[in-house]
Design a protein around this motif. Structure first.
Motif, PDB file in Angstrom:
ATOM      1  N   ALA A 107      48.842  60.550 112.518  1.00 24.44           N
ATOM      2  CA  ALA A 107      49.384  59.625 111.520  1.00 24.44           C
ATOM      3  C   ALA A 107      48.521  59.600 110.260  1.00 24.44           C
ATOM      4  O   ALA A 107      49.045  59.562 109.134  1.00 24.44           O
ATOM      5  CB  ALA A 107      49.489  58.230 112.118  1.00 24.44           C
ATOM      6  N   ASP A 108      47.203  59.632 110.415  1.00 23.02           N
ATOM      7  CA  ASP A 108      46.320  59.631 109.245  1.00 23.02           C
ATOM      8  C   ASP A 108      46.538  60.883 108.399  1.00 23.02           C
ATOM      9  O   ASP A 108      46.565  60.821 107.159  1.00 23.02           O
ATOM     10  CB  ASP A 108      44.861  59.541 109.683  1.00 23.02           C
ATOM     11  CG  ASP A 108      44.478  58.144 110.159  1.00 23.02           C
ATOM     12  OD1 ASP A 108      45.281  57.213 109.960  1.00 23.02           O
ATOM     13  OD2 ASP A 108      43.388  57.993 110.749  1.00 23.02           O
ATOM     14  N   ASP A 109      46.698  62.033 109.047  1.00 24.58           N
ATOM     15  CA  ASP A 109      46.956  63.266 108.305  1.00 24.58           C
ATOM     16  C   ASP A 109      48.323  63.226 107.627  1.00 24.58           C
ATOM     17  O   ASP A 109      48.495  63.715 106.505  1.00 24.58           O
ATOM     18  CB  ASP A 109      46.874  64.478 109.243  1.00 24.58           C
ATOM     19  CG  ASP A 109      45.444  64.842 109.592  1.00 24.58           C
ATOM     20  OD1 ASP A 109      44.529  64.418 108.854  1.00 24.58           O
ATOM     21  OD2 ASP A 109      45.225  65.535 110.603  1.00 24.58           O
ATOM     22  N   PHE A 110      49.314  62.631 108.304  1.00 25.76           N
ATOM     23  CA  PHE A 110      50.649  62.523 107.694  1.00 25.76           C
ATOM     24  C   PHE A 110      50.583  61.636 106.455  1.00 25.76           C
ATOM     25  O   PHE A 110      51.192  61.954 105.422  1.00 25.76           O
ATOM     26  CB  PHE A 110      51.640  61.950 108.710  1.00 25.76           C
ATOM     27  CG  PHE A 110      52.997  61.683 108.138  1.00 25.76           C
ATOM     28  CD1 PHE A 110      53.908  62.720 107.974  1.00 25.76           C
ATOM     29  CD2 PHE A 110      53.366  60.399 107.740  1.00 25.76           C
ATOM     30  CE1 PHE A 110      55.167  62.477 107.426  1.00 25.76           C
ATOM     31  CE2 PHE A 110      54.612  60.145 107.200  1.00 25.76           C
ATOM     32  CZ  PHE A 110      55.521  61.189 107.045  1.00 25.76           C
ATOM     33  N   VAL A 111      49.879  60.515 106.546  1.00 27.14           N
ATOM     34  CA  VAL A 111      49.759  59.620 105.399  1.00 27.14           C
ATOM     35  C   VAL A 111      49.035  60.318 104.253  1.00 27.14           C
ATOM     36  O   VAL A 111      49.414  60.175 103.075  1.00 27.14           O
ATOM     37  CB  VAL A 111      49.027  58.327 105.814  1.00 27.14           C
ATOM     38  CG1 VAL A 111      48.624  57.507 104.580  1.00 27.14           C
ATOM     39  CG2 VAL A 111      49.912  57.492 106.725  1.00 27.14           C
ATOM     40  N   LYS A 112      48.002  61.080 104.572  1.00 31.19           N
ATOM     41  CA  LYS A 112      47.280  61.823 103.532  1.00 31.19           C
ATOM     42  C   LYS A 112      48.200  62.817 102.840  1.00 31.19           C
ATOM     43  O   LYS A 112      48.144  63.010 101.615  1.00 31.19           O
ATOM     44  CB  LYS A 112      46.074  62.538 104.144  1.00 31.19           C
ATOM     45  CG  LYS A 112      45.194  63.236 103.113  1.00 31.19           C
ATOM     46  CD  LYS A 112      44.055  63.977 103.795  1.00 31.19           C
ATOM     47  CE  LYS A 112      43.136  63.011 104.530  1.00 31.19           C
ATOM     48  NZ  LYS A 112      41.969  63.726 105.117  1.00 31.19           N
ATOM     49  N   TRP A 113      49.076  63.477 103.620  1.00 37.02           N
ATOM     50  CA  TRP A 113      50.026  64.433 103.044  1.00 37.02           C
ATOM     51  C   TRP A 113      51.110  63.731 102.233  1.00 37.02           C
ATOM     52  O   TRP A 113      51.531  64.215 101.175  1.00 37.02           O
ATOM     53  CB  TRP A 113      50.654  65.251 104.171  1.00 37.02           C
ATOM     54  CG  TRP A 113      51.821  66.096 103.723  1.00 37.02           C
ATOM     55  CD1 TRP A 113      51.781  67.262 103.008  1.00 37.02           C
ATOM     56  CD2 TRP A 113      53.220  65.820 103.958  1.00 37.02           C
ATOM     57  NE1 TRP A 113      53.055  67.728 102.783  1.00 37.02           N
ATOM     58  CE2 TRP A 113      53.953  66.874 103.348  1.00 37.02           C
ATOM     59  CE3 TRP A 113      53.902  64.800 104.617  1.00 37.02           C
ATOM     60  CZ2 TRP A 113      55.344  66.927 103.389  1.00 37.02           C
ATOM     61  CZ3 TRP A 113      55.291  64.840 104.650  1.00 37.02           C
ATOM     62  CH2 TRP A 113      55.988  65.896 104.046  1.00 37.02           C
TER      63      TRP A 113
END
Length: 306
Positions: A107-113
């Motif tokens: 989820a953190d990587d998705f939000v960053k993207w």
């Protein structure tokens, strides 16, 4: 340090406690009632904050932003429950922790993207930007009063649902004896899915409302997850009433510690030393509270009955 400042900080603590309760209540339902450890619950809080901030910036409607944040968070919660959590209900807690921690990383990587690595500053609605005169010498931000009202309404609604509705009865039956409940015709899986979605909605509300008070950023869910877990332990695992009382205590103790401890230390020690020691002592205040409670009540203040 006058009485007006003390009253203001106590009100701030109650508001923070109510937001903690919204997050802890969902965790209590999922962990205490369904016996499932969901570390990704803070991720739902983060999604609620990001979505509400984005919609508010695009539509300039705070009500639409909150509604969209809650609805999308509920959809994400339902998707998470159907695709992952159902496979974890009968697993041990270690498997649940590892799997949901993986969800946090994804989820953190998705939000960053999706939103980038920089924090988003969610704006306060223009209608609630000014203060409200609570006392002759106490102007208080109207937006923080909205948070107080929303937290109280959500707490009362959750109490009614859990204790005075058929859904609450089915949840308790499924948690106490799932095979027997299924033999009696209760669709326990559907009930658990609904409980998980309700917990996601509460996390979405908390995220959407807290966005204008804090920077909306990656990892904000993990930051508030620790205090929420402290609330659950203090209140008693599985007890919604305990979560509410514990959230009030933690909110007031944490806020009061950060507001009062550093100034008091500056009165008895060098300013440089007080600047180092004060924030450290304030940061551990809620953990000291948890240790004291567990010394006298190992099961928490209001342990849930089996």
């Amino acid at each position: 340090m006058d009485s007006i400042f003390i009253i203001e900080q106590l009100i701030n603590g109650i508001g923070y406690g109510l937001m903690l309760f919204l997050l802890a209540a969902g965790l209590t339902l999922v962990f205490g009632v369904m016996d499932t450890m969901n570390l990704a619950h803070g991720t739902l809080f983060m999604f609620g904050a990001y979505i509400a901030a984005t919609v508010h910036e695009a539509s300039h409607s705070f009500l639409a932003a909150v509604l969209c944040g809650v609805l999308v968070t509920m959809l994400i919660g339902a998707l998470l429950e159907v695709t992952l959590m159902r496979r974890l209900y009968k697993r041990n807690h270690l498997n649940q922790v590892v799997a949901t921690f993986g969800v946090i990383l994804l989820a953190d990587d998705f939000v960053k993207w999706m939103w980038g690595a920089s924090p988003i500053m969610a704006s306060t609605p223009a209608a609630l930007a000014g203060p409200v005169q609570l006392l002759p010498d106490l102007p208080y931000p109207s937006y923080r009063l909205l948070i107080l009202v929303a937290g109280v309404v959500a707490a009362l609604a959750l109490y009614v649902v859990v204790n005075h509705t058929r859904l609450g009865m089915l949840v308790r039956a499924g948690a106490s004896d799932r095979p027997m409940a299924e033999l009696m015709g209760v669709r326990v899986q559907s009930v658990f899915t609904l409980v998980f979605v309700i917990g996601a909605a509460l996390a979405g509300v908390a995220g959407a409302l807290m966005g204008p008070l804090t920077s909306v950023q990656i990892g904000m869910g993990e930051g508030i997850l620790i205090p929420a877990l402290v609330v659950i332990v203090i209140g008693g695992i599985g007890s919604v009433r305990g979560s509410f009382v514990a959230a009030m205590l933690v909110g007031v103790v944490d806020t009061a510690g950060r507001a009062f401890v550093p100034p008091l230390l500056r009165e008895v020690m060098a300013p440089a030393l007080a600047a180092d020691v004060g924030p450290a002592l304030a940061g551990i205040a809620m953990y000291v509270l948890m240790a004291v409670v567990l010394c006298f009540k190992p099961g928490g203040l209001f342990p849930a009955r089996g």
